[in-house]
Design a protein around this motif. Sequence first.
Motif, PDB file in Angstrom:
ATOM      1  N   HIS A   2       0.810  -1.209   0.000  1.00  0.00           N
ATOM      2  CA  HIS A   2       0.000   0.000   0.000  1.00  0.00           C
ATOM      3  C   HIS A   2       0.847   1.266   0.000  1.00  0.00           C
ATOM      4  CE1 HIS A   2      -3.475   2.532   1.335  1.00  0.00           C
ATOM      5  NE2 HIS A   2      -4.077   1.692   0.523  1.00  0.00           N
ATOM      6  N   LEU A   3       1.957   1.186   0.755  1.00  0.00           N
ATOM      7  CA  LEU A   3       2.836   2.347   0.905  1.00  0.00           C
ATOM      8  C   LEU A   3       3.358   2.840  -0.450  1.00  0.00           C
ATOM      9  CD1 LEU A   3       3.750   3.792   3.469  1.00  0.00           C
ATOM     10  CD2 LEU A   3       5.806   2.400   3.461  1.00  0.00           C
ATOM     11  N   SER A   6      -0.298   4.053  -2.701  1.00  0.00           N
ATOM     12  CA  SER A   6      -1.297   5.019  -2.254  1.00  0.00           C
ATOM     13  C   SER A   6      -0.740   6.439  -2.329  1.00  0.00           C
ATOM     14  CB  SER A   6      -1.707   4.715  -0.815  1.00  0.00           C
ATOM     15  OG  SER A   6      -0.629   4.977   0.044  1.00  0.00           O
ATOM     16  N   THR A   7      -1.648   7.390  -2.283  1.00  0.00           N
ATOM     17  CA  THR A   7      -1.208   8.784  -2.408  1.00  0.00           C
ATOM     18  C   THR A   7      -0.431   9.225  -1.167  1.00  0.00           C
ATOM     19  OG1 THR A   7      -1.916  11.061  -2.774  1.00  0.00           O
ATOM     20  CG2 THR A   7      -3.537   9.634  -1.733  1.00  0.00           C
ATOM     21  N   VAL A   8      -0.937   8.902   0.020  1.00  0.00           N
ATOM     22  CA  VAL A   8      -0.237   9.328   1.237  1.00  0.00           C
ATOM     23  C   VAL A   8       1.016   8.486   1.454  1.00  0.00           C
ATOM     24  CG1 VAL A   8      -0.507   9.926   3.664  1.00  0.00           C
ATOM     25  CG2 VAL A   8      -2.506   9.893   2.199  1.00  0.00           C
ATOM     26  N   GLY A   9       0.943   7.203   1.100  1.00  0.00           N
ATOM     27  CA  GLY A   9       2.104   6.333   1.256  1.00  0.00           C
ATOM     28  C   GLY A   9       3.296   6.852   0.478  1.00  0.00           C
ATOM     29  N   ARG A  10       3.043   7.228  -0.757  1.00  0.00           N
ATOM     30  CA  ARG A  10       4.149   7.714  -1.585  1.00  0.00           C
ATOM     31  C   ARG A  10       4.655   9.072  -1.093  1.00  0.00           C
ATOM     32  NH1 ARG A  10       1.933   7.294  -7.464  1.00  0.00           N
ATOM     33  NH2 ARG A  10      -0.029   7.694  -6.381  1.00  0.00           N
ATOM     34  N   LYS A  11       3.718   9.858  -0.547  1.00  0.00           N
ATOM     35  CA  LYS A  11       4.116  11.147   0.011  1.00  0.00           C
ATOM     36  C   LYS A  11       5.077  10.931   1.181  1.00  0.00           C
ATOM     37  CE  LYS A  11       1.615  15.282   1.566  1.00  0.00           C
ATOM     38  NZ  LYS A  11       0.350  15.749   2.131  1.00  0.00           N
ATOM     39  N   ILE A  12       4.754   9.927   1.995  1.00  0.00           N
ATOM     40  CA  ILE A  12       5.598   9.622   3.145  1.00  0.00           C
ATOM     41  C   ILE A  12       6.957   9.084   2.675  1.00  0.00           C
ATOM     42  CG2 ILE A  12       5.836   8.025   5.109  1.00  0.00           C
ATOM     43  CD1 ILE A  12       2.720   8.401   5.451  1.00  0.00           C
ATOM     44  N   LEU A  77       4.693  11.096  -9.305  1.00  0.00           N
ATOM     45  CA  LEU A  77       3.683  11.974  -8.708  1.00  0.00           C
ATOM     46  C   LEU A  77       3.501  13.232  -9.552  1.00  0.00           C
ATOM     47  CD1 LEU A  77       4.737  11.553  -4.974  1.00  0.00           C
ATOM     48  CD2 LEU A  77       2.624  10.727  -5.993  1.00  0.00           C
ATOM     49  N   THR A 183       4.185  16.225   6.280  1.00  0.00           N
ATOM     50  CA  THR A 183       3.845  14.900   5.762  1.00  0.00           C
ATOM     51  C   THR A 183       3.833  13.852   6.859  1.00  0.00           C
ATOM     52  OG1 THR A 183       4.689  15.453   3.586  1.00  0.00           O
ATOM     53  CG2 THR A 183       4.539  13.124   4.105  1.00  0.00           C
TER      54      THR A 183
ATOM     55  N   MET B 175      -7.163  16.844  -1.222  1.00  0.00           N
ATOM     56  CA  MET B 175      -6.682  16.367   0.066  1.00  0.00           C
ATOM     57  C   MET B 175      -7.258  17.147   1.241  1.00  0.00           C
ATOM     58  SD  MET B 175      -5.069  13.824   1.132  1.00  0.00           S
ATOM     59  CE  MET B 175      -3.802  13.115   0.106  1.00  0.00           C
ATOM     60  N   ARG B 200      -7.711   4.925   4.484  1.00  0.00           N
ATOM     61  CA  ARG B 200      -7.205   4.239   3.289  1.00  0.00           C
ATOM     62  C   ARG B 200      -8.190   4.331   2.134  1.00  0.00           C
ATOM     63  NH1 ARG B 200      -3.290  -0.797   3.717  1.00  0.00           N
ATOM     64  NH2 ARG B 200      -1.784   0.135   5.104  1.00  0.00           N
ATOM     65  N   GLN B 204      -7.800   6.503  -1.321  1.00  0.00           N
ATOM     66  CA  GLN B 204      -7.761   5.715  -2.566  1.00  0.00           C
ATOM     67  C   GLN B 204      -8.809   6.231  -3.547  1.00  0.00           C
ATOM     68  OE1 GLN B 204      -5.342   3.524  -3.271  1.00  0.00           O
ATOM     69  NE2 GLN B 204      -6.204   3.652  -5.333  1.00  0.00           N
ATOM     70  N   LEU B 207      -7.616   9.262  -5.398  1.00  0.00           N
ATOM     71  CA  LEU B 207      -6.777   8.968  -6.571  1.00  0.00           C
ATOM     72  C   LEU B 207      -7.620   8.415  -7.718  1.00  0.00           C
ATOM     73  CD1 LEU B 207      -3.382   7.254  -5.739  1.00  0.00           C
ATOM     74  CD2 LEU B 207      -3.832   9.590  -6.460  1.00  0.00           C
ATOM     75  N   ASN B 213      -2.150  14.369  -6.339  1.00  0.00           N
ATOM     76  CA  ASN B 213      -1.568  14.102  -5.023  1.00  0.00           C
ATOM     77  C   ASN B 213      -1.222  15.417  -4.347  1.00  0.00           C
ATOM     78  OD1 ASN B 213      -0.976  11.007  -5.344  1.00  0.00           O
ATOM     79  ND2 ASN B 213      -0.246  11.970  -7.220  1.00  0.00           N
ATOM     80  N   CYS B 214      -1.338  15.442  -3.029  1.00  0.00           N
ATOM     81  CA  CYS B 214      -0.993  16.642  -2.264  1.00  0.00           C
ATOM     82  C   CYS B 214       0.514  16.753  -2.149  1.00  0.00           C
ATOM     83  CB  CYS B 214      -1.615  16.559  -0.874  1.00  0.00           C
ATOM     84  SG  CYS B 214      -1.019  17.829   0.258  1.00  0.00           S
ATOM     85  N   ASN B 216       1.844  19.640  -0.586  1.00  0.00           N
ATOM     86  CA  ASN B 216       2.039  20.682   0.430  1.00  0.00           C
ATOM     87  C   ASN B 216       2.252  22.092  -0.133  1.00  0.00           C
ATOM     88  OD1 ASN B 216       1.915  18.540   2.270  1.00  0.00           O
ATOM     89  ND2 ASN B 216       4.131  18.283   2.263  1.00  0.00           N
ATOM     90  N   ASN B 237      -2.442  12.455   7.575  1.00  0.00           N
ATOM     91  CA  ASN B 237      -1.180  11.731   7.402  1.00  0.00           C
ATOM     92  C   ASN B 237      -0.878  10.869   8.627  1.00  0.00           C
ATOM     93  OD1 ASN B 237      -0.965  13.040   4.964  1.00  0.00           O
ATOM     94  ND2 ASN B 237       0.471  14.591   5.698  1.00  0.00           N
ATOM     95  N   TYR B 240      -3.041   7.901   8.538  1.00  0.00           N
ATOM     96  CA  TYR B 240      -2.545   6.933   7.555  1.00  0.00           C
ATOM     97  C   TYR B 240      -1.357   6.155   8.125  1.00  0.00           C
ATOM     98  CZ  TYR B 240      -0.694   4.750   3.405  1.00  0.00           C
ATOM     99  OH  TYR B 240      -0.242   3.811   2.527  1.00  0.00           O
ATOM    100  N   VAL B 244      -0.150   1.962   8.634  1.00  0.00           N
ATOM    101  CA  VAL B 244       1.081   1.320   8.160  1.00  0.00           C
ATOM    102  C   VAL B 244       1.737   0.576   9.320  1.00  0.00           C
ATOM    103  CG1 VAL B 244       3.359   1.706   7.153  1.00  0.00           C
ATOM    104  CG2 VAL B 244       1.417   3.084   6.399  1.00  0.00           C
TER     105      VAL B 244
END
Lengths: 224, 246
Positions: A2-3, A6-12, A77, A183, B175, B200, B204, B207, B213-214, B216, B237, B240, B244
């Motif tokens: 998922h990391l 996903s949009t937030v996963g890739r951001k992280i 991205l 982030t 976002m 999640r 999803q 997207l 994508n955000c 910032n 964040n 999320y 994980v």
Amino acid sequence: MHLFTSTVGRKILMAVTGLLLVGFITIHLIGNLTIFAGNEAINIYAAGLHSMPPVVWIFRLVILVLFAIHITFGIQLTVENSAATPEQYAIQVTQKTTFAAKSMIYTGLIILAFILYHLLHFTMHVVHTDAIEPYNQLVNGRHNVFGMVGTSFQSAFITIAYAIAIIALAFHLTHGLQSFIQTLGWSNGPSQDKVSAIGKLVAIAYGVLYVAIPLAFLFHILKV
Amino acid sequence: MNLTLHVWRQKGPQVKGKLETYQAKNISEDQSFLEMLDDVNEDLIKAGKDPIAFDHDCREGICGMCSQVINGKAHGGDERTTVCQLHMRRFNDGDDIVIEPWRAKAFPVQKDLIVDRAALDVIMQAGGYTSCHTGGVADGNALLIPKPTADYAMDAAECIGCGACVASCPNSSAMLFTSAKVAQLAALPQGKAEAKDRVRNMTQALLDEGFGNCTNHYECQDACPKGISVKFIAKLNREYLKTVAK
Ligand code: FES
């Protein structure tokens, strides 16, 4: 995983690899600054590094992976984001974002191009072969890194190329550092502007310290 | 006052649109921006022309329908102001005003200034709710929620779903919208049970619906007519990250 999708996963992932790369440029900077500690210091430092090939190679491998992740997702991205905005406004006035934030992909690509050039120059000795000549003349049994760096930066062309890359790096960090905090979810409303301001100062500090070396040679503050 | 408008005209979703110029005459500074457009439309109708199509409903700043980018800023750029609450006194006689619809892949233009914002509903359907038996009415204070928590959730819940965050975002990301919903529910006991799936699934859906994508830029926060803070994105964040770490 998922990391990685996903949009937030890739951001992280961008944030964490970015910060680790800042760790790398910090170590690199400290190493570089030994150049101000006399003509021998950086030669000793370089010889020390090269006496431990396993450490150097593991370090290089980690950096390579970090760069690979950071660059791959950075480009991915950016492509997705421009696809999300197919039509542009006739007029668009931004109120909060910065030049640094809008130019991340460009400063990033400039840095990437520079890294390749920098490796060809000081690591692989493929370009500017005249300027790296002093490296092969041993001083006290050690490669003369000081001489190589000094001779290179007497060329205005090389100095300007390095300066451009460092300016790009400083801009990249301006957005990157505060972005990291946001982030990972460590910013709240009121801290936002302070974090951005601190990020800017740190970015400028990196820029000034890095660019000090080529400029010091160009303006004969340091002499080969 | 008299104004020159440059308005985006587009006959339908598949047709190419362009900016057209109109004169708005004898506009009172006490009129709202939408009332000014009403006047222009009356003139257009009298002249046998197609009036400018624009969305609106409440005209009191709470429904989020009035989606227009005015002179490059969503809702005209005044702090915490929707287009319906923007007044003509903010403009000067002789001004040129450029009016465009929200622009994002996820918000296809239907006609002129009207876009389809259903993609935001899809994000909501992906997790912007709690599943619980409603049963009888619970006692008022049966569920204790500290005042600061209630205020925090209320701040997030102020979002009216207008889409200005998307319209102003250089990446057309939703976002801020998504984070307001995630943060509101994550703050409250009722929302905790489904918090992991919610963050999640909603991101999803964001997207999948074609939002970006955000990265910032924080444009959304300044554009939001309800002053939703990007601190809620930081909260999203964090939510999320919890999924994980497991
Ligand atoms: S018409 Fe309802 S918010 Fe403007």
